[in-house]
Design an enzyme around this catalytic site. Structure first.
Site, mmCIF file in Angstrom:
data_model
loop_
_atom_site.group_PDB
_atom_site.id
_atom_site.type_symbol
_atom_site.label_atom_id
_atom_site.label_comp_id
_atom_site.label_asym_id
_atom_site.label_seq_id
_atom_site.Cartn_x
_atom_site.Cartn_y
_atom_site.Cartn_z
ATOM 1 N N HIS A 247 14.691 -44.073 45.532
ATOM 2 C CA HIS A 247 16.150 -44.704 45.446
ATOM 3 C C HIS A 247 16.768 -44.895 46.690
ATOM 4 C CE1 HIS A 247 19.304 -44.667 42.167
ATOM 5 N NE2 HIS A 247 19.134 -45.621 42.632
ATOM 6 N N ASP B 100 21.720 -42.576 36.483
ATOM 7 C CA ASP B 100 20.793 -41.446 37.123
ATOM 8 C C ASP B 100 21.051 -40.153 36.800
ATOM 9 O OD1 ASP B 100 19.506 -40.151 39.268
ATOM 10 O OD2 ASP B 100 19.719 -41.973 40.728
ATOM 11 N N HIS C 43 21.273 -37.741 38.999
ATOM 12 C CA HIS C 43 21.398 -37.218 40.387
ATOM 13 C C HIS C 43 22.903 -38.361 40.557
ATOM 14 C CE1 HIS C 43 17.306 -36.283 39.716
ATOM 15 N NE2 HIS C 43 17.754 -34.981 40.330
ATOM 16 N N ASP D 196 23.439 -38.977 43.998
ATOM 17 C CA ASP D 196 22.915 -39.657 45.401
ATOM 18 C C ASP D 196 23.848 -39.818 46.315
ATOM 19 O OD1 ASP D 196 20.383 -39.572 44.225
ATOM 20 O OD2 ASP D 196 20.252 -41.625 43.539
ATOM 21 N N HIS E 218 16.675 -40.273 49.846
ATOM 22 C CA HIS E 218 16.895 -40.912 48.447
ATOM 23 C C HIS E 218 17.831 -40.253 47.598
ATOM 24 C CE1 HIS E 218 14.152 -38.007 45.576
ATOM 25 N NE2 HIS E 218 14.699 -37.519 46.513
ATOM 26 N N ASP F 154 17.530 -45.666 38.037
ATOM 27 C CA ASP F 154 16.541 -44.360 38.247
ATOM 28 C C ASP F 154 16.012 -43.858 37.155
ATOM 29 O OD1 ASP F 154 15.228 -41.960 39.177
ATOM 30 O OD2 ASP F 154 16.645 -41.855 40.732
ATOM 31 N N ASP G 270 14.637 -41.361 36.154
ATOM 32 C CA ASP G 270 15.079 -39.866 35.926
ATOM 33 C C ASP G 270 16.165 -39.685 35.304
ATOM 34 O OD1 ASP G 270 17.133 -39.538 37.941
ATOM 35 O OD2 ASP G 270 15.688 -38.873 39.595
ATOM 36 N N GLU H 234 12.186 -45.132 41.150
ATOM 37 C CA GLU H 234 11.614 -43.900 41.131
ATOM 38 C C GLU H 234 10.359 -43.699 40.126
ATOM 39 O OE1 GLU H 234 11.945 -41.312 43.116
ATOM 40 O OE2 GLU H 234 13.865 -41.650 43.993
#
Length: 297
Positions: free
Chosen positions: A97, A120, A122, A124, A137, A224, A226, A269
């Protein structure tokens, strides 16, 4: 949505420490992303992969591979800038990312108030000094807001790329302490998995679309894999249980297609080494199809 797409692969794995995500663009292509889009009568040009500089470098403070990540971000900025300048839709395939630093630099140059949907697990948003890992990332959204090392914030020779009030994070369920502080300080709009569970994805997307439509002149989607639950997308480097379902993700993409607000996108990712029979790349391609208007009937 723009029916002329330029695909840009970024085989980058230097923004984190797990190998394999550099094969993400190839895996997504192998899952027939071009054929999927062409079936929707979209004109697709594949610009191939940008060059990634691979050198052994000592960490810069807490930052890993700063030089190489900056080099890749600058090159990606140049390619995306050219694509947007020629009136085409940039579809960037990652790679980790950290590549979003270059994507957003190339896109935001062409908009006064670019909106960003950050799909996402997360945030980030790690400030460099508070990053628990030093992995870039975990910093691209912060860097795009003008927060972080100057090499990252100044890609494209301007900063910031985006405004905090134009960002919506969807699917968050793993935030570091520094990220929580930054979100509160800048009043960034976040829909965690709690809100998605409680409100439902349809309402989350309705609110997101309404929120961004009134304040932006373009919207970038940074997805992303994830963000999805590991059951549906196992081939990612930092999986977090309890994520967005496959069907919820499709609904989100379908609603963005109907709203016709997305002007650029990246899917990142995908890690084939950690995947099961290219399952995660196939999920990425299916979501790309929905984003560009693919329907059952």
């Amino acid at each position: 949505m723009n029916q002329n797409i330029s695909i840009i692969g970024v085989p980058m794995d230097l923004g984190q420490t797990r190998r394999g995500v550099d094969m993400g663009p190839s895996a997504i292509r192998y899952a027939d992303v071009i054929e999927r889009l062409e079936r929707l009568h979209i004109h697709v040009e594949d610009l191939g992969d940008i060059q990634i500089e691979r050198v052994v470098e000592e960490p810069t403070g807490k930052l890993r591979n700063l030089r190489a990540v900056t080099f890749a971000a600058t090159r990606l900025f140049q390619v995306v800038d050219s694509v947007v300048g020629h009136g085409r839709f940039p579809l960037v395939l990652g790679g980790d990312h950290s590549i979003a630093i270059g994507t957003l630099a190339g896109v935001s140059k062409h908009y006064e108030n670019l909106g960003v949907i950050w799909f996402d697990a997360h945030g980030d948003l790690n400030p460099v000094e508070q990053s628990p890992t030093g992995n870039i990332h975990g910093m691209p959204l912060a860097a795009s807001l003008g927060i972080g090392h100057e090499n990252l914030t100044n890609v494209g020779n301007y900063s910031p790329k985006i405004k905090p009030q134009n960002v919506v994070i969807i699917g968050a369920r793993d935030l570091d302490p520094g990220e929580r502080e930054l979100i509160k300080e800048h009043s960034i709009k976040v829909y965690t998995m709690h809100e998605i569970d409680r409100l439902g994805m349809a309402r989350v997307m309705e609110e997101t679309i309404h929120y961004l439509k009134g304040r932006t002149d373009g919207v970038h989607l940074s997805l992303d894999l994830d963000a999805l639950d590991p059951h549906d997308a196992p081939g990612v480097g930092t999986p977090v249980l309890g994520g967005v379902t496959y069907r919820e993700s499709h609904l989100a993409m379908e609603m963005l297609a109907e709203a016709n607000i997305i002007t650029s996108a990246e899917f990142v990712e995908v890690n084939p080494i950690l995947d099961e029979k290219n399952k995660t790349a196939k999920v990425a391609v299916a979501l790309i199809g929905s984003l560009f208007g693919e329907k059952l009937l």
